[in-house]
Design a protein around this motif. Structure first.
Motif, short mmCIF file in Angstrom:
data_model
loop_
_atom_site.label_atom_id
_atom_site.label_comp_id
_atom_site.label_asym_id
_atom_site.label_seq_id
_atom_site.Cartn_x
_atom_site.Cartn_y
_atom_site.Cartn_z
N GLU A 152 0.93 7.09 6.69
CA GLU A 152 0.26 7.76 5.57
C GLU A 152 -0.41 9.06 6.00
OE1 GLU A 152 -3.43 5.73 4.24
OE2 GLU A 152 -2.75 4.00 5.38
N ASP A 180 0.86 -1.20 0.00
CA ASP A 180 0.00 0.00 0.00
C ASP A 180 0.89 1.24 0.00
OD1 ASP A 180 -2.20 1.68 0.35
OD2 ASP A 180 -2.66 0.99 2.39
N HIS A 238 -6.39 -3.95 5.88
CA HIS A 238 -6.32 -3.13 7.09
C HIS A 238 -6.32 -4.04 8.30
CE1 HIS A 238 -7.89 -0.09 4.14
NE2 HIS A 238 -6.90 0.58 4.70
N GLU A 262 2.20 7.89 1.38
CA GLU A 262 2.08 6.63 2.14
C GLU A 262 3.18 5.65 1.75
OE1 GLU A 262 -1.54 4.37 1.35
OE2 GLU A 262 -1.25 3.20 3.18
N THR A 293 1.44 0.73 7.69
CA THR A 293 1.62 1.89 6.82
C THR A 293 1.77 3.15 7.68
OG1 THR A 293 -0.71 2.52 6.66
CG2 THR A 293 0.08 0.82 5.12
N HIS A 335 -2.10 1.85 9.23
CA HIS A 335 -2.69 0.58 9.66
C HIS A 335 -1.72 -0.56 9.46
CE1 HIS A 335 -3.26 -0.13 5.29
NE2 HIS A 335 -3.50 1.18 5.27
CO CO Z 1 -3.03 2.50 3.76
#
Ligand code: CO
Ligand code: MF3
Ligand code: CO
Length: 271
Positions: free
Chosen positions: A208, A112, A182, A239, A206, A175
């Motif tokens: 972000e 991500d 997630h 991110e 992450t 997350h």
């Molecule tokens: Co994310």
């Protein structure tokens, strides 16, 4: 709290998913110019992920509790849109800023990452917001090491953003990530040092931050997904997906086209 700790084999899988997500952004970069629609960017990304990378675009039909399925393969958030913008027939125009957020699934693992793009020639203020938000993300990343706490990350990001006159969105956060898009923990982009969960090698999450030029308050735009600044000020977000290593951190969402890391990171690097 059940934070998954990734094994060496899991991390191998996440490195691949992370690099692929970043490579989608590399692929899109030359196309993000005045006149392109966000639908066209979505199609470029979708086709690249599915046909070239043979991975799954995680946002497509993603439906957390209380949400309608997300209808597109990427998120594109323009100007005062903070996050979760839905690609549409809207054309980007000179001076817009747009966040493009890519999440891949490869062999069951998620990667991500998102970047800001300035379309054509941006204002000094817009470019400064994008640059400062990039640095804010990295101010958080460099805090990552075993024994540090999640509050250390949030504090570093918040302090940097607010000292530069910006505000940090509170309602959305980083997350944990892995087999699920997630996972726990939530990674707040504000907070107090020495608080919250202690980091352990093998955690992946992450970072972000969403940073507003004006006030931090948000509003839902009315399509069920898009979040905008309440005061209509510009907002930026970057991110990365980050692994806690034995000695510090490893950013999993880097690729050949990743923007250069800020100078202060090269001075304090612990990778
Ligand atoms: Co994310
Ligand atoms: N990629 C976003 C994140 O960073 C989540 C997007 S959910 C979607 O967590 F459904 F809008 F795609
Ligand atoms: Co994302």
């Amino acid at each position: 709290m059940t934070i998954t700790i990734k094994t060496a084999a899991d991390i191998e899988g996440m490195r691949i998913a992370g690099r692929l997500a970043s490579e989608v952004l590399d692929h899109l970069t030359p196309h993000i110019v005045p006149g392109i629609t966000t639908d066209a960017i979505d199609k470029l990304a979708h086709d690249y992920m599915v046909n070239v990378q043979q991975c799954i675009p995680a946002p497509l039909n993603y439906a957390p509790p209380g949400y309608a399925p997300f209808p597109k393969s990427i998120c594109t958030s323009i100007n005062q849109q903070i996050c979760h913008g839905i690609p549409s027939d809207r054309q980007l125009k000179n001076g817009d800023i747009v966040n493009v957020d890519i999440t891949t699934i490869k062999d069951g693992w998620h990667g991500d990452t998102s970047r800001m793009f300035v379309v054509g020639e941006g204002s000094i203020a817009a470019k400064r917001l994008c640059q400062m938000t990039y640095e804010a993300m990295w101010r958080g990343i460099v805090k990552v090491k075993p024994g540090a706490r999640l509050g250390d990350i949030g504090h570093a990001i918040q302090t940097f953003a607010e000292n530069n006159g910006f505000s940090v969105v509170r309602e959305f956060c980083g997350h944990g990530i892995g087999r699920k898009f997630h996972e726990e923990p939530q990674v707040l982009h504000y907070g107090r040092p020495g608080t919250l969960e202690a980091l352990v090698p093998g955690m992946v999450f992450t970072i972000e931050p969403m940073v507003n030029a004006g006030r931090r308050e948000i509003r839902e735009a009315g399509d069920g997904w898009t979040i905008v600044t309440r005061d209509r000020s510009l907002s930026a977000q970057w991110e990365h997906t980050v692994l806690v290593t034995e000695t510090g951190y490893e950013v999993l969402t880097l690729s050949a086209g990743s923007p250069e890391v800020p100078q202060f990171v090269r001075e304090t690097a612990t990778v």
